[in-house]
Design a protein around this motif. Structure first.
Motif, PDB file in Angstrom:
ATOM      1  N   THR A   1       0.756  -1.383   0.113  1.00 57.21           N
ATOM      2  CA  THR A   1      -0.017  -0.026  -0.033  1.00 57.21           C
ATOM      3  C   THR A   1       1.055   1.183  -0.024  1.00 57.21           C
ATOM      4  OG1 THR A   1      -1.619  -1.373   1.449  1.00 57.21           O
ATOM      5  CG2 THR A   1      -1.864   1.154   1.193  1.00 57.21           C
ATOM      6  N   PRO A   2       1.008   1.879  -1.191  1.00 59.24           N
ATOM      7  CA  PRO A   2       2.073   2.820  -1.240  1.00 59.24           C
ATOM      8  C   PRO A   2       2.210   3.963  -0.146  1.00 59.24           C
ATOM      9  CG  PRO A   2       1.359   2.242  -3.588  1.00 59.24           C
ATOM     10  CD  PRO A   2       0.601   1.462  -2.402  1.00 59.24           C
ATOM     11  N   LEU A   3       3.014   4.236   0.218  1.00 60.38           N
ATOM     12  CA  LEU A   3       3.186   5.492   1.449  1.00 60.38           C
ATOM     13  C   LEU A   3       2.704   4.982   2.805  1.00 60.38           C
ATOM     14  CD1 LEU A   3       2.466   8.558  -0.780  1.00 60.38           C
ATOM     15  CD2 LEU A   3       4.553   7.399  -0.683  1.00 60.38           C
ATOM     16  N   GLU A   4       2.031   3.821   2.741  1.00 60.65           N
ATOM     17  CA  GLU A   4       1.655   3.392   3.879  1.00 60.65           C
ATOM     18  C   GLU A   4       2.171   2.119   4.714  1.00 60.65           C
ATOM     19  OE1 GLU A   4      -2.743   3.547   3.872  1.00 60.65           O
ATOM     20  OE2 GLU A   4      -3.132   5.448   2.908  1.00 60.65           O
ATOM     21  N   ARG A   5       1.870   1.056   3.882  1.00 60.96           N
ATOM     22  CA  ARG A   5       2.192  -0.333   4.580  1.00 60.96           C
ATOM     23  C   ARG A   5       2.953  -1.194   3.447  1.00 60.96           C
ATOM     24  NH1 ARG A   5      -2.851  -1.459   5.637  1.00 60.96           N
ATOM     25  NH2 ARG A   5      -2.653  -0.142   7.229  1.00 60.96           N
ATOM     26  N   LEU A   6       3.872  -1.923   4.047  1.00 63.27           N
ATOM     27  CA  LEU A   6       4.538  -2.924   3.186  1.00 63.27           C
ATOM     28  C   LEU A   6       4.712  -4.120   4.041  1.00 63.27           C
ATOM     29  CD1 LEU A   6       6.016  -2.923   0.405  1.00 63.27           C
ATOM     30  CD2 LEU A   6       8.095  -2.321   1.704  1.00 63.27           C
ATOM     31  N   ILE A   7       4.166  -5.387   3.739  1.00 62.09           N
ATOM     32  CA  ILE A   7       4.295  -6.347   4.521  1.00 62.09           C
ATOM     33  C   ILE A   7       4.923  -7.411   3.639  1.00 62.09           C
ATOM     34  CG2 ILE A   7       3.058  -8.107   5.788  1.00 62.09           C
ATOM     35  CD1 ILE A   7       0.676  -6.059   6.286  1.00 62.09           C
ATOM     36  N   PHE A   8       5.843  -8.164   4.097  1.00 54.98           N
ATOM     37  CA  PHE A   8       6.714  -9.047   3.439  1.00 54.98           C
ATOM     38  C   PHE A   8       7.172 -10.223   4.266  1.00 54.98           C
ATOM     39  CE2 PHE A   8      10.625  -7.906   5.443  1.00 54.98           C
ATOM     40  CZ  PHE A   8      10.303  -6.406   5.682  1.00 54.98           C
ATOM     41  N   THR A   9       7.368 -11.504   3.672  1.00 56.55           N
ATOM     42  CA  THR A   9       7.675 -12.711   4.524  1.00 56.55           C
ATOM     43  C   THR A   9       8.784 -13.358   3.985  1.00 56.55           C
ATOM     44  OG1 THR A   9       6.648 -14.472   5.465  1.00 56.55           O
ATOM     45  CG2 THR A   9       6.089 -14.019   3.419  1.00 56.55           C
ATOM     46  N   ASP A  10       9.490 -14.250   4.567  1.00 51.81           N
ATOM     47  CA  ASP A  10      10.512 -15.226   4.102  1.00 51.81           C
ATOM     48  C   ASP A  10      10.016 -16.703   4.256  1.00 51.81           C
ATOM     49  OD1 ASP A  10      10.904 -15.693   6.800  1.00 51.81           O
ATOM     50  OD2 ASP A  10      12.759 -14.835   6.871  1.00 51.81           O
ATOM     51  N   THR A  11       8.548 -16.886   4.828  1.00 46.35           N
ATOM     52  CA  THR A  11       8.106 -18.039   4.961  1.00 46.35           C
ATOM     53  C   THR A  11       7.491 -18.383   3.477  1.00 46.35           C
ATOM     54  OG1 THR A  11       5.835 -17.220   5.494  1.00 46.35           O
ATOM     55  CG2 THR A  11       7.393 -17.405   7.338  1.00 46.35           C
ATOM     56  N   LEU A  12       7.528 -17.592   2.530  1.00 44.07           N
ATOM     57  CA  LEU A  12       6.830 -17.907   1.223  1.00 44.07           C
ATOM     58  C   LEU A  12       7.754 -17.067  -0.014  1.00 44.07           C
ATOM     59  CD1 LEU A  12       3.153 -17.139   1.478  1.00 44.07           C
ATOM     60  CD2 LEU A  12       4.144 -19.217   1.227  1.00 44.07           C
ATOM     61  N   LEU A  13       8.157 -18.108  -0.700  1.00 47.20           N
ATOM     62  CA  LEU A  13       9.280 -17.751  -1.834  1.00 47.20           C
ATOM     63  C   LEU A  13       8.246 -16.830  -2.774  1.00 47.20           C
ATOM     64  CD1 LEU A  13      11.406 -20.683  -2.242  1.00 47.20           C
ATOM     65  CD2 LEU A  13      11.877 -18.601  -0.715  1.00 47.20           C
ATOM     66  N   PRO A  14       8.741 -16.311  -3.982  1.00 53.98           N
ATOM     67  CA  PRO A  14       7.744 -15.698  -4.819  1.00 53.98           C
ATOM     68  C   PRO A  14       7.028 -16.744  -5.352  1.00 53.98           C
ATOM     69  CG  PRO A  14      10.261 -14.894  -5.237  1.00 53.98           C
ATOM     70  CD  PRO A  14      10.057 -16.020  -4.105  1.00 53.98           C
ATOM     71  N   GLY A  15       5.610 -16.069  -5.753  1.00 56.50           N
ATOM     72  CA  GLY A  15       4.631 -16.978  -6.113  1.00 56.50           C
ATOM     73  C   GLY A  15       4.276 -17.712  -4.974  1.00 56.50           C
ATOM     74  N   TYR A  16       4.279 -17.330  -3.882  1.00 57.03           N
ATOM     75  CA  TYR A  16       3.638 -17.682  -2.501  1.00 57.03           C
ATOM     76  C   TYR A  16       4.078 -19.245  -2.432  1.00 57.03           C
ATOM     77  CZ  TYR A  16       0.604 -13.756  -3.196  1.00 57.03           C
ATOM     78  OH  TYR A  16      -0.081 -12.714  -3.127  1.00 57.03           O
TER      79      TYR A  16
END
Lengths: 162, 162
Positions: free
Chosen positions: A83-98
């Motif tokens: 969500t630009p300028l507000e929120r970025l959520i990321f994880t290392d429990t999933l690789l690209p493409g989930y």
């Protein structure tokens, strides 16, 4: 405001929150453009030697850290919410493409809000159990994430983010 | 069309694809409303005794299966992408709020498209390694997911989904 989807649990999670005197637009660019992120994302004299960002849910977020001795540590993961300028959520429990990852560790969230000409900056690490939170804390979460936040502010103030 | 974010790998993933003669709107409801999903989501005589759905990225997707002998098996996870009538992606590698899960297994994707008055139905299981894919296959992926797709179609044709 913390995303209503995230339920922070002090026993499981780690939070770094501070006000910084750089505008939210430049913080967002510093976090989401590889050429900028590489300049501040690990405490010096460590460095980031590779960074790939595909800024959409399920898209790549990978970095390779290099120690002062030259050893390299790749980290792979994907974004979950952008969500630009507000929120970025990321994880290392999933690789690209989930795709489920071989060594899941944590989910990270960056939350930003504008305060005058500055930014309220909140970085959150969400873990699956107390032991993982403790390990992350002992690896230097607060010092490390605080140091890189300071490095990011200095990088922005040096006029490096256009 | 498969989501451009998913990269299906035949060595790692499992896919069930078929054309079914029920409309996409009713398939979507059957998958996303707990009172409907409970009626068809496991091969009978197993049953679903609890189901919670919070239909948004990071929201709960949990079910509890009960064996014919009465043993219960809870499954917890969350949604990753929700595109009504087209795509639903969910995972058990993350709990609600994107918290890393204790027993990650797979990411699932449902992809729907309209064909005349029917639906092209594609169910995908994405795994982190070949061994997990093999285990899932031996657990009866194709028979199981095929059986429940048939149960779902019968449930919809019986006029149970309004």
């Amino acid at each position: 405001m913390t995303s209503p989807i995230l339920k922070i649990d002090p026993k499981l999670d780690l939070v770094l929150e501070r006000e910084i005197d750089v505008p939210v637009e430049l913080v967002w660019k510093a976090w989401t453009m590889p050429e900028h992120l590489k300049e501040w994302f690990v405490p010096k004299p460590w460095s980031i030697v590779a960074c790939e960002i595909d800024l959409r849910p399920g898209g790549t977020f990978s970095t390779t850290m290099r120690s002062p001795e030259g050893e390299e540590f790749p980290n792979a993961g994907c974004f979950l919410e952008v969500t630009p300028l507000e929120r970025l959520i990321f994880t290392d429990t999933l690789l690209p493409g989930y795709r489920p990852a071989p060594k899941p560790f944590f989910t990270g969230a960056l939350e930003l809000s504008r305060i005058g000409s500055g930014t309220r900056y909140k970085a959150i690490a969400i873990h699956g159990d107390e032991e993982t939170r403790k390990n992350h804390e002992e690896m230097g979460f607060h010092d490390g994430w605080g140091t890189v936040a300071t490095q990011m502010v200095e990088y922005i103030k040096a006029g490096r983010v256009g």
